[in-house]
Design an enzyme around this catalytic site. Structure first.
Site, PDB file in Angstrom:
ATOM      1  N   ASP A  51      18.617  -2.924  30.137  1.00  0.00           N
ATOM      2  CA  ASP A  51      19.766  -1.862  30.926  1.00  0.00           C
ATOM      3  C   ASP A  51      18.572  -1.499  32.284  1.00  0.00           C
ATOM      4  OD1 ASP A  51      21.135  -0.379  28.650  1.00  0.00           O
ATOM      5  OD2 ASP A  51      18.864   1.209  27.878  1.00  0.00           O
TER       6      ASP A  51
ATOM      7  N   ASP B  15      26.841   0.133  20.287  1.00  0.00           N
ATOM      8  CA  ASP B  15      25.099   0.127  20.530  1.00  0.00           C
ATOM      9  C   ASP B  15      24.513   0.678  19.540  1.00  0.00           C
ATOM     10  OD1 ASP B  15      23.061   0.043  21.964  1.00  0.00           O
ATOM     11  OD2 ASP B  15      23.794   2.570  23.958  1.00  0.00           O
TER      12      ASP B  15
HETATM   13  C1  GLA Z   1      21.356   2.168  25.944  1.00  0.00           C
HETATM   14  C2  GLA Z   1      22.407   1.238  26.199  1.00  0.00           C
HETATM   15  C3  GLA Z   1      22.655   1.672  27.746  1.00  0.00           C
HETATM   16  C4  GLA Z   1      23.433   3.193  27.554  1.00  0.00           C
HETATM   17  C5  GLA Z   1      22.603   4.259  26.796  1.00  0.00           C
HETATM   18  C6  GLA Z   1      22.922   5.976  26.616  1.00  0.00           C
HETATM   19  O1  GLA Z   1      20.010   2.602  26.623  1.00  0.00           O
HETATM   20  O2  GLA Z   1      21.684   0.560  26.586  1.00  0.00           O
HETATM   21  O3  GLA Z   1      23.982   0.797  28.625  1.00  0.00           O
HETATM   22  O4  GLA Z   1      24.288   3.202  26.268  1.00  0.00           O
HETATM   23  O5  GLA Z   1      22.098   3.501  25.226  1.00  0.00           O
HETATM   24  O6  GLA Z   1      22.642   6.396  25.733  1.00  0.00           O
END
Ligand code: GLA
Length: 700
Positions: A521, A453
């Site tokens: 997300d 990420d």
């Molecule tokens: C980002 C990712 C999510 C999750 C969060 C965790 O927003 O896109 O899928 O992994 O971080 O903090």
């Protein structure tokens, strides 16, 4: 084109370079001033029809009509420059002398040297067997022995569409929760800048665009499209000039950055790939998908596993027992990979602390991650782990030990986004630390999958003490690529999922070292339909992570049936992300059935050819066809019912008029011509959020 026509040829007498792909030709001619000028990009032509001795470059008053392959900021050129350099004496721009060419294994280099200064550029072109994509990049070399040359802009390539009666621009825009929204507008007579100034590819724009004359449709019409293979800041300037030409120039970095080219140094740009197709936007996408599968993805033939990810279920509230409960439920549903998301390390009980401290949080994982990893493996699943290796919370042991490792400008307040800062991976010691940390994590915990990420862009992006601080915009990204490459080499079998606060870093360069990308997300299936539609313009379904999560959706509050959520997510690399401990026995049974159904159609979704279909009344579908045309899967969705009408039959252009097809679920048989020209009855259930999976098999 005759079968023996070489893919790449150069005629020194005419100064003419010609590249042939199976369905297109690209041609360049060296202009009178030594600069390569664009001649043709479109349908296949033989070299003889390109040898009109009057190139546009020789005949124009201003050079408005004579498009450069990379405009060098000298001469009568007033559009956006693809190369901007400053020499020590204040002289600006390059004036080229053509110094010859090189051809090697589908690759062409046009060698340019400056007439007065120690600067050389190779404009590079590559064609690959069986692909219509032309890959282009530039290599710029300081050929002198002293002083540096300031590079204010170095694009990978400039592209030119042929003269058309009008121009329309398709591109992707969005934000967090709304990535990959397809935008299709008439191209203004102006310079239109698509860019990311964020240090990552960006949610708000993607380095992909398509041009057509305003009449192309999904299945018909000429489309010229390009995609930049870069995961950091970038800029593409599309220039429609008043005399009716459309050109675009693009590369890494945004405006205002400069780099010092040192004696003997070569700066190589990322690839900017281009594709001409006469078969509409769908044809363009299918050709891009084939390219991404054959030339970009590291392991395109491996199936993407059905994954479960705990983030939406548990947030930061993770521990061994809770994750094991979810893992057991997931295994029973047919899940093949269990991914532990954020919250497992350092002092990470929320997003304010712990980033950078990549050791298991003792309160949650007293014996480390190994017991969970082992149990997940025992349950027959692979084990995945979330990491955000480029980032640091100020409240972390790492930041306390190495405050200088963060990207920062000492005299400026550091902007924190999601309470975090970016580590400067351009610093070799930081790159080495990140690599070491991940390498150890993977080895010690038997990790099969990393979800990598990157939740914030760069701000106040300085590199105190470094003589060439803007380098970090390039070198950070290169370090990310390098670490991923090394991890894959050293841990065969390890897979990586790209993520950046949702779909903030999806591009051809990140997909060259990852297996799939987290798309957004936002897991609301209604919103996902348009997000997936945009994603599919360039990227294949196997690279598109798509989860089924809880209802009502945590982000939009919308309530949708489980089947609809599945049918939307089954159009990509299926995953589950809900809190399975709250699913009813009926829901768990239905989910297990749908996972099994997905595995049946997975070869088609992940390795077949995709056709996007639009029906009436807001109904859309994707059709995945096996390359040999025998098997077909169709996922159709209607988010909202209108007047209680059944949607009109949906035409299936991918089928063969002469063949017959059987619906594998109803047993009904149809002629291909009927399904192509009249369409298939979707027979969607009544109500909103209606969907259906249709599987067809060609008979005989
Ligand atoms: C980002 C990712 C999510 C999750 C969060 C965790 O927003 O896109 O899928 O992994 O971080 O903090």
């Amino acid at each position: 084109m005759p079968a023996d026509t070489p893919a790449v040829a150069f005629d020194p007498a005419l100064g003419l370079a010609v590249l042939h792909t199976p369905n297109s030709t690209y041609a360049v001619r060296i202009g009178a001033d030594g600069s390569p000028r664009h001649l043709h990009w479109g349908p296949a032509l033989d070299a003889a029809s390109l040898t009109d001795p009057r190139s546009p470059a020789d005949s124009s008053f201003e050079d408005e009509a004579a498009a450069d392959e990379l405009a060098p900021q000298t001469g009568a050129r007033f559009g956006p420059a693809g190369l901007r350099v400053r020499f020590a004496d204040g002289t600006v721009g390059a004036q080229w002398h053509f110094d010859g060419h090189g051809i090697d294994d589908g690759e062409l280099r046009l060698r340019l040297v400056d007439r007065r200064y120690p600067l050389a550029a190779d404009l590079c072109y590559r064609v690959r067997p069986g692909s219509d994509v032309i890959e282009r990049w530039t290599e710029l070399t300081h050929t002198g022995e002293t002083g540096h040359i300031v590079i204010d802009r170095l694009d990978s390539a400039s592209w030119t569409a042929p003269p058309l009666s009008d121009y329309r621009l398709s591109h992707l825009v969005g934000g967090w929760f709304s990535e990959f929204q397809l935008q299709r507008d008439r191209l203004p007579v102006a310079e239109t800048v698509l860019t990311s100034r964020r240090g990552i590819t960006g949610h708000h724009a993607s380095p992909w665009l398509a041009l057509d004359d305003g009449t192309a449709t999904e299945e018909h019409g000429e489309v010229w499209s390009t995609a930049l293979a870069w995961s950091g800041s970038w800029r593409i300037t599309v220039h429609r000039n008043p005399v009716g030409r459309a050109t675009w120039t693009g590369g890494f970095g945004h405006e205002g950055l400069s780099w010092n080219l040192r004696p003997g140094e070569t700066l190589q740009t990322p690839v900017f790939a281009g594709l001409y197709t006469p078969d509409g936007f769908g044809g363009a996408s299918r050709a891009w998908h084939a390219h991404v599968r054959s030339q970009v993805l590291p392991e395109p033939d491996r199936d993407q596993p059905v994954l479960y990810n705990s983030w939406e279920a548990t947030g930061f509230d993770v521990d061994t027992a809770g994750q094991l409960r979810l893992a057991e439920l997931a295994a029973r549903l047919g899940v093949e990979l269990f991914v532990l998301d954020d919250g497992w390390f350092g002092a990470r009980t929320d997003d304010r602390a712990g980033l950078g401290d990549w050791t298991p949080r003792p309160a949650a994982f007293p014996e480390g991650l190994r017991p969970l990893a082992d149990e997940v493996h025992r349950l027959g699943m692979a084990f995945g782990l979330w990491v955000e290796p480029e980032m640091v919370n100020a409240d972390s042991d790492l930041f306390r030990a190495h405050p200088d490792w963060a990207v920062h400008t000492p005299t400026r307040d550091a902007t924190e986004l999601r309470n975090q800062l970016v580590l400067n991976l351009a610093r070799p010691e930081v790159e080495a630390w990140v690599h070491r940390t991940l390498d150890r994590l993977v080895a010690e915990n038997d990790v099969d999958w990393l979800k990598w990420d990157a939740n914030r862009p760069f701000t106040e992006a300085g590199w105190p003490g470094h003589p060439d601080p803007d380098r970090l915009w390039i070198d950070h990204t290169r370090a990310v690529h390098r670490i991923m490459d090394r991890l894959r080499t050293d841990h065969p079998g390890l897979r990586i999922e790209a993520c950046a606060g949702g779909g903030g870093r999806v591009d051809l360069a990140i997909l060259a070292r990852t297996d799939q990308a987290w798309t957004s997300d936002n897991t609301d299936p209604v919103d996902r339909i348009s997000i997936q539609h945009g994603f599919s313009q360039l990227f294949p379904a196997q690279a598109m992570a798509a989860w089924v999560t809880d209802s009502p959706n945590g982000i939009t509050g919308r309530t949708t049936p489980l089947r609809f959520r599945f049918h939307v997510a089954m159009a990509g690399a299926l995953g589950l992300g809900g809190d399975l401990t709250h699913w009813t026995p009926e829901e768990l049974t239905e989910a297990a059935e749908l996972v099994a159904r997905y595995k049946e159609i997975r070869p088609l979704v992940q390795h077949g050819e995709q056709h996007r279909l639009t029906g009436a009344g807001g109904t859309t579908a994707v059709h995945y066809a096996a390359a040999d045309g025998t098997e077909h899967a169709l996922l159709a969705w209607r988010p909202a019912t209108r007047f209680g009408h059944q949607p009109a039959p949906l035409r299936l252009p991918a089928l063969d008029d002469q063949a017959r097809y059987r619906d594998l679920d109803t047993g009904e048989e149809y002629g291909g011509a009927l399904l192509r020209h009249r369409g298939i009855e979707l027979r969607l259930p009544v109500g909103d959020h209606a969907s259906r999976l249709i599987r067809l098999r060609r008979l005989g």
